[in-house]
Design a protein around this motif. Structure first.
Motif, PDB file in Angstrom:
ATOM      1  N   LEU A 201       0.521  -1.071  -0.142  1.00 30.93           N
ATOM      2  CA  LEU A 201       0.022  -0.134   0.106  1.00 30.93           C
ATOM      3  C   LEU A 201       0.871   1.231   0.101  1.00 30.93           C
ATOM      4  CD1 LEU A 201      -2.711  -1.163   2.597  1.00 30.93           C
ATOM      5  CD2 LEU A 201      -3.050  -0.432  -0.091  1.00 30.93           C
ATOM      6  N   GLY A 202       2.171   1.067  -0.247  1.00 29.40           N
ATOM      7  CA  GLY A 202       3.134   2.435  -0.178  1.00 29.40           C
ATOM      8  C   GLY A 202       3.299   2.975   1.347  1.00 29.40           C
ATOM      9  N   LEU A 203       2.843   2.097   2.417  1.00 29.44           N
ATOM     10  CA  LEU A 203       3.236   2.804   3.586  1.00 29.44           C
ATOM     11  C   LEU A 203       4.534   2.411   4.114  1.00 29.44           C
ATOM     12  CD1 LEU A 203      -0.293   1.547   4.914  1.00 29.44           C
ATOM     13  CD2 LEU A 203       0.211   3.852   4.425  1.00 29.44           C
ATOM     14  N   ASP A 204       4.913   3.360   5.091  1.00 33.72           N
ATOM     15  CA  ASP A 204       6.016   3.048   5.984  1.00 33.72           C
ATOM     16  C   ASP A 204       5.920   2.008   6.997  1.00 33.72           C
ATOM     17  OD1 ASP A 204       8.209   3.283   7.876  1.00 33.72           O
ATOM     18  OD2 ASP A 204       8.474   5.452   7.367  1.00 33.72           O
ATOM     19  N   THR A 205       6.657   0.899   6.815  1.00 33.12           N
ATOM     20  CA  THR A 205       6.356  -0.263   7.663  1.00 33.12           C
ATOM     21  C   THR A 205       7.055  -0.090   8.987  1.00 33.12           C
ATOM     22  OG1 THR A 205       8.536  -1.555   6.703  1.00 33.12           O
ATOM     23  CG2 THR A 205       6.392  -1.861   5.452  1.00 33.12           C
ATOM     24  N   GLY A 206       7.572   0.929   9.310  1.00 31.21           N
ATOM     25  CA  GLY A 206       8.418   1.175  10.479  1.00 31.21           C
ATOM     26  C   GLY A 206       7.479   0.937  11.891  1.00 31.21           C
ATOM     27  N   TYR A 207       7.950   0.153  12.974  1.00 36.65           N
ATOM     28  CA  TYR A 207       7.268  -0.090  14.081  1.00 36.65           C
ATOM     29  C   TYR A 207       6.843   1.210  14.729  1.00 36.65           C
ATOM     30  CZ  TYR A 207       6.001  -1.895  18.605  1.00 36.65           C
ATOM     31  OH  TYR A 207       5.443  -2.423  19.924  1.00 36.65           O
ATOM     32  N   GLY A 208       5.601   1.270  14.910  1.00 29.67           N
ATOM     33  CA  GLY A 208       5.016   2.796  15.544  1.00 29.67           C
ATOM     34  C   GLY A 208       5.140   4.047  14.700  1.00 29.67           C
ATOM     35  N   ARG A 209       5.401   3.658  13.461  1.00 29.25           N
ATOM     36  CA  ARG A 209       5.694   4.996  12.890  1.00 29.25           C
ATOM     37  C   ARG A 209       4.402   5.886  12.581  1.00 29.25           C
ATOM     38  NH1 ARG A 209       4.962   8.572   9.978  1.00 29.25           N
ATOM     39  NH2 ARG A 209       5.810   9.363   8.128  1.00 29.25           N
ATOM     40  N   TYR A 210       3.253   5.374  12.768  1.00 27.03           N
ATOM     41  CA  TYR A 210       1.923   5.917  12.527  1.00 27.03           C
ATOM     42  C   TYR A 210       1.276   6.548  14.123  1.00 27.03           C
ATOM     43  CZ  TYR A 210       2.212   5.404   7.642  1.00 27.03           C
ATOM     44  OH  TYR A 210       3.053   5.143   6.281  1.00 27.03           O
ATOM     45  N   LEU A 339      -2.131  10.961   6.072  1.00 23.07           N
ATOM     46  CA  LEU A 339      -0.731  10.617   5.634  1.00 23.07           C
ATOM     47  C   LEU A 339      -0.182  11.436   4.713  1.00 23.07           C
ATOM     48  CD1 LEU A 339      -2.214   6.973   4.549  1.00 23.07           C
ATOM     49  CD2 LEU A 339      -0.734   7.661   6.625  1.00 23.07           C
ATOM     50  N   PRO A 340       1.189  11.325   4.649  1.00 23.23           N
ATOM     51  CA  PRO A 340       1.779  12.550   3.868  1.00 23.23           C
ATOM     52  C   PRO A 340       1.525  12.580   2.450  1.00 23.23           C
ATOM     53  CG  PRO A 340       3.537  11.414   5.343  1.00 23.23           C
ATOM     54  CD  PRO A 340       2.026  10.793   5.333  1.00 23.23           C
ATOM     55  N   ASP A 341       1.407  13.790   1.854  1.00 26.95           N
ATOM     56  CA  ASP A 341       0.984  13.790   0.508  1.00 26.95           C
ATOM     57  C   ASP A 341       1.977  13.180  -0.599  1.00 26.95           C
ATOM     58  OD1 ASP A 341      -1.085  15.300   1.126  1.00 26.95           O
ATOM     59  OD2 ASP A 341       0.070  17.243   0.821  1.00 26.95           O
ATOM     60  N   ASP A 342       3.241  13.144  -0.026  1.00 27.41           N
ATOM     61  CA  ASP A 342       4.226  12.484  -1.035  1.00 27.41           C
ATOM     62  C   ASP A 342       4.160  10.929  -1.035  1.00 27.41           C
ATOM     63  OD1 ASP A 342       5.131  12.119   1.459  1.00 27.41           O
ATOM     64  OD2 ASP A 342       7.216  12.597   0.854  1.00 27.41           O
ATOM     65  N   ARG A 343       3.304  10.239  -0.093  1.00 28.96           N
ATOM     66  CA  ARG A 343       3.265   8.933  -0.236  1.00 28.96           C
ATOM     67  C   ARG A 343       1.859   8.677  -0.175  1.00 28.96           C
ATOM     68  NH1 ARG A 343       7.427   6.132   1.468  1.00 28.96           N
ATOM     69  NH2 ARG A 343       6.161   4.216   1.627  1.00 28.96           N
ATOM     70  N   GLN A 344       0.827   9.410  -0.475  1.00 26.83           N
ATOM     71  CA  GLN A 344      -0.527   9.208  -0.621  1.00 26.83           C
ATOM     72  C   GLN A 344      -0.823   9.122  -2.107  1.00 26.83           C
ATOM     73  OE1 GLN A 344      -3.190   9.673   1.826  1.00 26.83           O
ATOM     74  NE2 GLN A 344      -4.233   8.271   0.149  1.00 26.83           N
ATOM     75  N   PRO A 345      -1.167   7.774  -2.376  1.00 24.92           N
ATOM     76  CA  PRO A 345      -1.505   7.281  -3.736  1.00 24.92           C
ATOM     77  C   PRO A 345      -2.596   8.174  -4.282  1.00 24.92           C
ATOM     78  CG  PRO A 345      -1.036   5.301  -2.843  1.00 24.92           C
ATOM     79  CD  PRO A 345      -1.217   6.471  -1.558  1.00 24.92           C
ATOM     80  N   ALA A 346      -3.159   8.205  -5.669  1.00 23.79           N
ATOM     81  CA  ALA A 346      -4.329   8.965  -6.154  1.00 23.79           C
ATOM     82  C   ALA A 346      -5.317   7.935  -5.619  1.00 23.79           C
ATOM     83  CB  ALA A 346      -4.357   8.819  -7.633  1.00 23.79           C
ATOM     84  N   ARG A 347      -6.743   8.445  -5.411  1.00 21.98           N
ATOM     85  CA  ARG A 347      -7.650   7.668  -4.990  1.00 21.98           C
ATOM     86  C   ARG A 347      -8.338   6.963  -6.071  1.00 21.98           C
ATOM     87  NH1 ARG A 347     -10.944  11.623  -1.010  1.00 21.98           N
ATOM     88  NH2 ARG A 347      -9.152  12.419   0.282  1.00 21.98           N
ATOM     89  N   GLN A 348      -7.567   6.762  -7.280  1.00 21.21           N
ATOM     90  CA  GLN A 348      -8.369   5.711  -8.127  1.00 21.21           C
ATOM     91  C   GLN A 348      -7.078   4.762  -8.639  1.00 21.21           C
ATOM     92  OE1 GLN A 348     -11.501   5.496  -8.974  1.00 21.21           O
ATOM     93  NE2 GLN A 348     -11.931   6.998  -7.614  1.00 21.21           N
ATOM     94  N   GLY A 349      -7.174   3.602  -9.231  1.00 21.32           N
ATOM     95  CA  GLY A 349      -6.137   2.926  -9.592  1.00 21.32           C
ATOM     96  C   GLY A 349      -5.423   2.052  -8.659  1.00 21.32           C
TER      97      GLY A 349
END
Length: 356
Positions: A201-210, A339-349
């Motif tokens: 999903l293009g997310l940061d996998t770091g423990y506790g990151r969010y 979520l940070p804009d630079d990691r936020q995929p478009a809402r379609q696709g």
């Protein structure tokens, strides 16, 4: 406070501390950073909303000292008497709020679990149903980022109950946990599978990151497990919580697997939930028959605690679902900070297309 003959050590490359969200959590963060005692007042604890950001964040930070700690924080703070006193005061507020909300909850295991064994006819309020049929990719990403605070340590809080069980209940609990921890394979540990989902999903996998993105309703669901797990007196409630999760997991996981497939989230994202459909359907039978049944054979006086653990789990999961659904219905993020804009995929696709 150091043990005799020990040397202070600090957690390196662990999750970072976040800023406080009120008088109590700010005092705690400052104490963890400085190494001193937390400078709070009894009045600030008593005024803290038991469901609110300040108390829930403070509890989460205190509990996390028993898991992986925080970057730069001395490991010995886990058993610091000043921090334990604060934790005890906050736990009392949280536990009182839970019991006050559940005065009419079932008092037997059979009554607590009976409604969970039948799939509701009306799923209009179900968050997993929304994600299955109408959810968008950005909502799946938010959901995964929020849930990562538990799933990246999935099953860890429940392990604390093992030395507090005997006989059939202990054997069954260990068997289920063995599956949760990958049945001896590191690549199949459920926390690892969730990290793979996050990567898809293009997310940061770091423990506790969010952590800084998560609001109080989410923190409360994670804190509940730690509260039950860290207290032997609440072992029945922890078993009730564990059983509730296992009983309700399979139908929701089936819907979430379909949601991931429909939105093109990726093979690993779909696999995490598909894995839980089959595994938790088996675990449900074992946990009800052998974990709960065995515990009640050994300690029948814990039945009300088992029912309480189940009811508290449902209460907090419903509160979280309401929080997320209300935000999404208004077209806004369910997170404290999107979520940070630079990691936020478009809402379609698909994620792949969005990150290309």
């Amino acid at each position: 406070m150091l043990l005799p003959g020990s040397h202070p050590t600090t957690t390196a490359a662990g999750p970072r501390l976040v800023e406080g969200r009120g008088a109590v959590s700010c005092a705690l963060v400052e104490a963890l950073r400085s190494g001193g005692a937390p400078r709070y007042t009894t009045a600030s604890v008593l005024k803290a909303d038991p469901w609110g950001e300040d108390l829930q964040l403070a509890l989460y930070l205190l509990y996390e000292l028993h898991y992986r700690g925080f970057d730069g924080v001395c490991d010995e703070r886990e058993w610091d008497p000043d921090l334990l006193r604060l934790r005890q005061a906050l736990e009392a507020r949280f536990l009182h709020a839970l019991r006050s909300e559940l005065t009419d909850a079932p008092s037997t295991a059979a009554d607590a679990f009976a409604p969970l064994l039948v799939e509701p006819v009306d799923l209009s309020g179900s968050l997993s149903r929304h994600l299955e049929t109408d959810g968008e990719l950005w909502q799946l990403r938010e959901y995964a980022a929020l849930r990562s605070l538990y799933h990246l340590k999935e099953a860890d809080p429940h392990v604390w109950v093992v030395p507090r069980l005997t006989g059939r209940a202990k054997a069954a609990m260990v068997a289920i946990e063995y599956d949760e921890f990958g049945a001896g394979r590191a690549d199949r540990i459920h926390a690892r599978l969730f990290a793979d989902l996050m990567a898809d999903l293009g997310l940061d996998t770091g423990y506790g990151r969010y952590l800084d993105h998560a609001s109080a309703p989410l923190l409360a669901t994670v804190n509940l497990m730690s509260l039950f797990g860290l207290h032997r007196a609440l072992r029945g409630a922890l078993v009730g919580h564990f059983a509730c999760v296992e009983v309700t997991s399979s139908p929701g996981s089936r819907r979430l697997a379909k949601a991931m497939r429909r939105c093109g989230a990726g093979a690993a994202a779909e696999h995490f939930y598909a894995e839980h459909v089959e595994a938790d359907a088996v675990h449900e039978q074992v946990v009800r028959r052998d974990v709960i049944g065995g515990l009640l054979d050994d300690e029948p006086d814990l039945e009300a605690d088992i029912a309480f653990g189940c009811a508290a789990t449902i209460l907090l999961e419903d509160r979280l679902a309401d929080h997320i659904r209300e935000a999404w219905e208004l077209g806004r993020s369910a997170m404290r900070r999107p979520l940070p804009d630079d990691r936020q995929p478009a809402r379609q696709g698909t994620v792949a297309a969005a990150l290309a």
